[in-house]
Design an enzyme around this catalytic site. Structure first.
Site: not given
Length: 544
Positions: A12, A14, A151, A156
């Site tokens: 995951d 960001e 998040h 995540d």
């Protein structure tokens, strides 16, 4: 390769935005799974060499200050590629994460990823079609997963790993897919091929569900070629059947499997829920539908028989009910409960308590009586009084014996008395009508259901005819005549279907015990007098 032997790296990211060529990665989180077990994790912030917008900070909690002096992407990528190795790259909306990784690889002069790609969003769209949203947040709620700090990349990634585990389990259950190649191909399968019954279900939703009555009854799920798949009962047919077509992904696996085969629904409306319960039981045993797991055969129920055997008073555990002058009490939950009760009565009121353990059959014509014991004349009367709810002295005696045995440290004896006491307390708590000897258990059971009163006529413990009041006098009188006629029909032995109906009635009465009244039949009472009492009781219940 088998899925269970494969290595997956769930990733995951960001980022500073949603465009892979214009925006940058600010955090990578990854979880490595090998043979079904988490073996390693990776988490790092990355300096994007640009300002992080307020929107991204509100979403992730990551600020420009947080990434200041963190390693740049060219320092992180070699470590990430080493962590990834040749494992299967997994992400929720895999296209988003893989595009960002490939864009960062190009910026640093490295080739794009060549790992096999698996998208949990694609899997969810194919496996959970009935779920309105297949986003990670929705799947976390659906699978009841602890989301951690949403998040943020590692949290995540961990949530996605748990989603993947559940999706792989469903994939094996529903499609028997256990190979990696089949798994990777499945995520690109056409929806039509996966859900061939979808059009028929849409027709049922649009046309058939609206025809269902708001009433009790029995429903039948029908498959191809008019094959009967499942029979069920409902207090409200419209609500119960609709529940199968709503939130389908939340149903147990065997129900989902059944719904893939359903081509039509049929139903029979009944006046009361008890009628539906009885009809359901009969039809399941008659048709044996493949998706009914319980109640497919008639179950032998034990009773206590108190009556003469060779000139003596006996209590025995028995399964067959005969009109032989004895008194039968039950049906009981199971043979253990029946034997504990019989043993307790023999210990309390028996001529010879030790004889209870003899498993020899006793008496001519009592083929299913395999255990029991003789009672004294006085004890026989005490046992019947207890079973009819008129004397609870036995509970006090057993309580004292249990305490005495425990005080003397005779713990095995105390445990045995405790079991006797528990069985006797259970039967003593049952509604009064079920305490009456079975073949004397005739009358009317009245159940108030909102503004109506269900009227259930019972002969020898078996429900025979049902009405719902208010109704015309002729309608109720017709049921009364049928009840009266069956009262005097001689029957040497109850059938297994009758015993099943008696069991269902007893269980239903126990469940509804706070809302039930019983009008018992007395043999010396004329039918007209019984009818007057019934009308009076109905009026009384209606005005309360």
């Amino acid at each position: 390769m088998q899925i269970r032997d494969a290595t997956f790296v769930i990733v995951d990211l960001e980022t500073t935005g949603t465009h892979a060529t214009r925006n940058r990665v600010i955090e990578i989180g990854a979880v490595k799974v090998r043979s079904g077990d988490v073996v390693d994790t990776m988490e790092t912030l990355i300096d994007p060499e640009c300002t992080i917008s307020r929107h991204i900070t509100r979403l992730t909690g990551i600020t420009s200050a947080d990434v200041f002096s963190q390693p740049r992407i060219e320092e992180v990528l070699p470590h990430f590629l080493d962590f990834l190795g040749d494992a299967i790259f997994v992400a929720h909306n895999c296209q988003f994460d893989s595009k960002f990784i490939d864009a960062e690889l190009r910026r640093t002069g490295l080739p794009p990823l060549s790992n096999p790609m698996l998208c949990t969003l694609r899997l969810a769209r194919r496996l959970l079609q009935g779920l309105p949203s297949k986003g990670l947040s929705s799947l976390i709620v659906f699978f009841d997963i602890d989301p951690g700090h949403r998040h943020r990349a590692l949290s995540d990634a961990i949530a996605t790993q748990q989603v993947l585990t559940r999706l792989l389990h469903r994939l094996e259950e529903q499609y028997e897919i256990t190979e990696v190649d089949a798994l990777l191909g499945f995520q690109y399968s056409r929806y039509k091929g996966l859900h061939g019954n979808q059009g028929r279900q849409a027709h049922i939703r649009k046309k058939r569900l609206g025809e269902l009555p708001h009433a009790p009854g029995v429903y039948r799920m029908i498959g191809a070629g008019d094959k009967l798949l499942y029979i069920g009962k409902a207090r409200v047919l419209s609500a119960r059947v609709r529940s199968y077509f709503a939130g389908m992904e939340g149903h147990p696996q065997h129900i989902r499997k059944m719904m893939q085969k359903v081509q039509d629904i049929q139903w029979t409306e009944t006046g009361t829920e008890l009628e539906a319960l009885l009809l359901e039981s009969r039809q399941i045993k008659e048709h044996d539908p493949p998706f009914n797991k319980a109640a497919r055969t008639y179950r032998r129920r034990p009773f206590l028989r108190l009556g003469a055997i060779m000139g003596s008073d006996w209590i025995t555990v028995i399964e067959h009910i005969r009109a032989d002058g004895a008194q039968y009490y039950g049906p009981l939950a199971n043979r253990r409960e029946a034997e504990l009760l019989a043993e307790a009565f023999v210990m309390l009121y028996g001529v010879s308590p030790g004889s209870f353990k003899n498993p020899e059959r006793v008496g001519v014509g009592l083929g299913s009586a395999r255990i029991g014991g003789r009672l004294t004349e006085e004890g026989f009367a005490h046992a019947i009084a207890f079973l009819q709810g008129e004397n609870s002295q036995a509970l006090t005696i057993l309580e004292r014996r249990m305490q005495h045995a425990a005080k003397m440290q005779a713990y095995e004896r105390a445990a045995r008395v405790r079991d006797w006491l528990a069985a006797m307390q259970t039967i003593h708590s049952r509604p009064h009508f079920t305490r009456v000897a079975l073949l004397e258990r005739s009358g009317v059971v009245l159940y108030r259901n909102d503004d109506k009163i269900e009227v259930h006529f019972v002969v020898h413990g078996c429900p025979i005819v049902h009405r719902v009041w208010p109704c015309a006098q002729d309608v109720l009188r017709e049921a009364l005549v049928e009840f009266h006629d069956q009262l005097f029909q001689t029957q040497d032995r109850l059938t297994m279907q009758q015993v099943d109906a008696i069991s269902l009635l007893s269980a239903w009465m126990f469940k509804k015990r706070d809302h039930i009244q019983v009008l018992s039949w007395a043999t010396e009472k004329p039918l007209s007098a019984f009818e007057c009492e019934l009308w009076s009781l109905l009026e009384e219940m209606h005005t309360k």
